[in-house]
Design a protein around this motif. Structure first.
Motif, PDB file in Angstrom:
ATOM      1  N   ARG A 163       0.822  -1.210   0.000  1.00 48.37           N
ATOM      2  CA  ARG A 163       0.000   0.000   0.000  1.00 48.37           C
ATOM      3  C   ARG A 163       0.857   1.261   0.000  1.00 48.37           C
ATOM      4  O   ARG A 163       0.494   2.272  -0.617  1.00 48.37           O
ATOM      5  CB  ARG A 163      -0.921  -0.001   1.227  1.00 48.37           C
ATOM      6  CG  ARG A 163      -1.801   1.245   1.334  1.00 48.37           C
ATOM      7  CD  ARG A 163      -2.893   1.048   2.372  1.00 48.37           C
ATOM      8  NE  ARG A 163      -2.377   0.782   3.699  1.00 48.37           N
ATOM      9  CZ  ARG A 163      -1.976   1.727   4.543  1.00 48.37           C
ATOM     10  NH1 ARG A 163      -2.015   3.006   4.171  1.00 48.37           N
ATOM     11  NH2 ARG A 163      -1.534   1.420   5.742  1.00 48.37           N
ATOM     12  N   SER A 164       2.016   1.210   0.662  1.00 49.61           N
ATOM     13  CA  SER A 164       2.824   2.415   0.848  1.00 49.61           C
ATOM     14  C   SER A 164       3.806   2.671  -0.282  1.00 49.61           C
ATOM     15  O   SER A 164       4.032   3.823  -0.662  1.00 49.61           O
ATOM     16  CB  SER A 164       3.612   2.314   2.170  1.00 49.61           C
ATOM     17  OG  SER A 164       2.747   2.153   3.259  1.00 49.61           O
ATOM     18  N   LEU A 165       4.420   1.620  -0.823  1.00 52.92           N
ATOM     19  CA  LEU A 165       5.495   1.816  -1.789  1.00 52.92           C
ATOM     20  C   LEU A 165       5.009   1.818  -3.232  1.00 52.92           C
ATOM     21  O   LEU A 165       5.663   2.395  -4.095  1.00 52.92           O
ATOM     22  CB  LEU A 165       6.577   0.749  -1.600  1.00 52.92           C
ATOM     23  CG  LEU A 165       7.244   0.725  -0.219  1.00 52.92           C
ATOM     24  CD1 LEU A 165       8.469  -0.174  -0.237  1.00 52.92           C
ATOM     25  CD2 LEU A 165       7.634   2.129   0.244  1.00 52.92           C
ATOM     26  N   HIS A 166       3.882   1.151  -3.525  1.00 52.45           N
ATOM     27  CA  HIS A 166       3.272   1.287  -4.848  1.00 52.45           C
ATOM     28  C   HIS A 166       2.517   2.610  -4.856  1.00 52.45           C
ATOM     29  O   HIS A 166       1.867   2.958  -3.876  1.00 52.45           O
ATOM     30  CB  HIS A 166       2.329   0.118  -5.128  1.00 52.45           C
ATOM     31  CG  HIS A 166       3.057  -1.204  -5.172  1.00 52.45           C
ATOM     32  ND1 HIS A 166       2.408  -2.401  -5.100  1.00 52.45           N
ATOM     33  CD2 HIS A 166       4.377  -1.496  -5.264  1.00 52.45           C
ATOM     34  CE1 HIS A 166       3.285  -3.385  -5.151  1.00 52.45           C
ATOM     35  NE2 HIS A 166       4.491  -2.853  -5.254  1.00 52.45           N
ATOM     36  N   PHE A 167       2.579   3.345  -5.951  1.00 52.13           N
ATOM     37  CA  PHE A 167       2.091   4.719  -5.927  1.00 52.13           C
ATOM     38  C   PHE A 167       0.638   4.802  -5.481  1.00 52.13           C
ATOM     39  O   PHE A 167      -0.246   4.143  -6.021  1.00 52.13           O
ATOM     40  CB  PHE A 167       2.224   5.382  -7.307  1.00 52.13           C
ATOM     41  CG  PHE A 167       1.713   6.787  -7.293  1.00 52.13           C
ATOM     42  CD1 PHE A 167       2.412   7.781  -6.627  1.00 52.13           C
ATOM     43  CD2 PHE A 167       0.514   7.118  -7.910  1.00 52.13           C
ATOM     44  CE1 PHE A 167       1.926   9.081  -6.590  1.00 52.13           C
ATOM     45  CE2 PHE A 167       0.021   8.412  -7.881  1.00 52.13           C
ATOM     46  CZ  PHE A 167       0.735   9.402  -7.216  1.00 52.13           C
ATOM     47  N   ASN A 168       0.458   5.626  -4.481  1.00 55.77           N
ATOM     48  CA  ASN A 168      -0.870   5.887  -3.930  1.00 55.77           C
ATOM     49  C   ASN A 168      -0.803   7.284  -3.335  1.00 55.77           C
ATOM     50  O   ASN A 168      -0.179   7.499  -2.295  1.00 55.77           O
ATOM     51  CB  ASN A 168      -1.217   4.843  -2.861  1.00 55.77           C
ATOM     52  CG  ASN A 168      -2.615   5.035  -2.304  1.00 55.77           C
ATOM     53  OD1 ASN A 168      -3.198   6.111  -2.414  1.00 55.77           O
ATOM     54  ND2 ASN A 168      -3.143   3.993  -1.693  1.00 55.77           N
TER      55      ASN A 168
END
Length: 305
Positions: A163-168
């Motif tokens: 959730r944090s490292l894949h763009f969001n």
């Protein structure tokens, strides 16, 4: 007649000391003085700039868990300090990267002791593994995890990482909380996987922890603990020195065998006159090993002086 002593372990319980609230007024005054001294030392260690924010972050992280000296210690310390200094994104990314690094070390260091995984057909030929689910399930299948919480917490850290490292775009609003959570997950993993290993220790020993005899053949214990742990008789003594500790012991008859229960019984009943003398130089009746960051090393006084 010897067992492996679980020592040394790294830890930092200073955050706990800041929160202690004793009932005894006399003890409270003593703790207040200790707390003031600790805060003054932290101000020097962390720097005066934005110190109140740093101190609050230090409190929020809590104590650093007990851990055998291994590859993760220094990196976990760096991730914690990034959070304490308010660098939440570096702390978050470092925590996720360290979680993957621990998975890879466990996977690569121990796979030779297990058959091919049903979750990963290439388990014995990979140079690394970046599929967290596959790594977690494989390590669980091999029973490498030392507690059920380790598997569950790796899964929580995996979800937070994705959730944090894949763009969001929305995650920028929760950086501090996500970083704190990631460090908390890592603390649980380190404590449960690399801590005292109470189920593997001989019950009944007071003031020390020794591995049960049958734990010595476990691949995980052999790889991560035994190189750091001195093998001692019930009569060992210890002396601190600049690089760590010296362990003095009486030379034992290799043909004498003790059960775990007898070892602990003798350890609990030993008298001062039975202990190995911790003096330098030592006689030929005494064996000495040094405990340092590099592990356990034998010491020959005739060569080292």
């Amino acid at each position: 007649m010897r067992r492996y002593l679980i020592f040394p372990l790294q830890f930092d319980t200073r955050a706990h000391a800041l929160e202690q609230v004793p009932q005894d007024p006399q003890l409270a005054e003593q703790l207040d003085r200790g707390r003031e001294s600790l805060i003054a030392n932290l101000k020097v260690e962390l720097g005066e700039n934005n110190f109140e924010e740093k101190l609050q972050n230090f409190r929020e992280l809590g104590s650093s868990p007990f851990s055998v000296i291994a590859h993760h210690n220094v990196l976990f310390h760096q991730a914690r300090y990034a959070f304490i200094h308010g660098f939440y994104y570096p702390a978050l990314t470092a925590s996720c990267a360290l979680g993957e690094r621990i998975l890879n070390h466990l996977f690569l260091d121990l796979r030779e002791h297990f058959p091919q995984s049903t979750f990963d057909r290439k388990s014995h030929t990979r140079r690394s593994i970046d599929d967290w689910t596959k790594a977690i399930e494989t390590l669980h299948e091999w029973r490498i995890f030392q507690a059920e919480e380790v598997k569950a917490t790796f899964e929580e850290l995996r979800n937070l990482r994705h959730r944090s490292l894949h763009f969001n775009a929305s995650t920028v609003e929760t950086l501090k909380e996500d970083a704190r959570l990631a460090l908390a997950y890592l603390a649980t993993i380190i404590e449960k996987q690399f801590g005292f290993q109470f189920p593997r220790t001989i019950p009944g020993s007071k003031g020390a922890f020794f591995f049960k005899k049958d734990a010595e053949s476990d691949p995980f214990i052999r790889r991560y603990y035994l190189p750091q742990c001195p093998r001692v008789s019930p009569f060992y003594t210890m002396l601190p020195f600049k690089e760590g500790w010296l362990v003095f012991d009486r030379k034992a008859d290799p043909n004498v065998e003790f059960s775990d229960e007898k070892f602990v019984s003798i350890f609990g009943a030993r008298t001062p006159d039975q202990l190995a003398p911790s003096t330098v130089p030592w006689s030929g009746e005494i064996s000495v090993v040094a405990l340092t960051q590099a592990g356990v090393m034998s010491v020959d006084y005739t060569k080292t002086g």
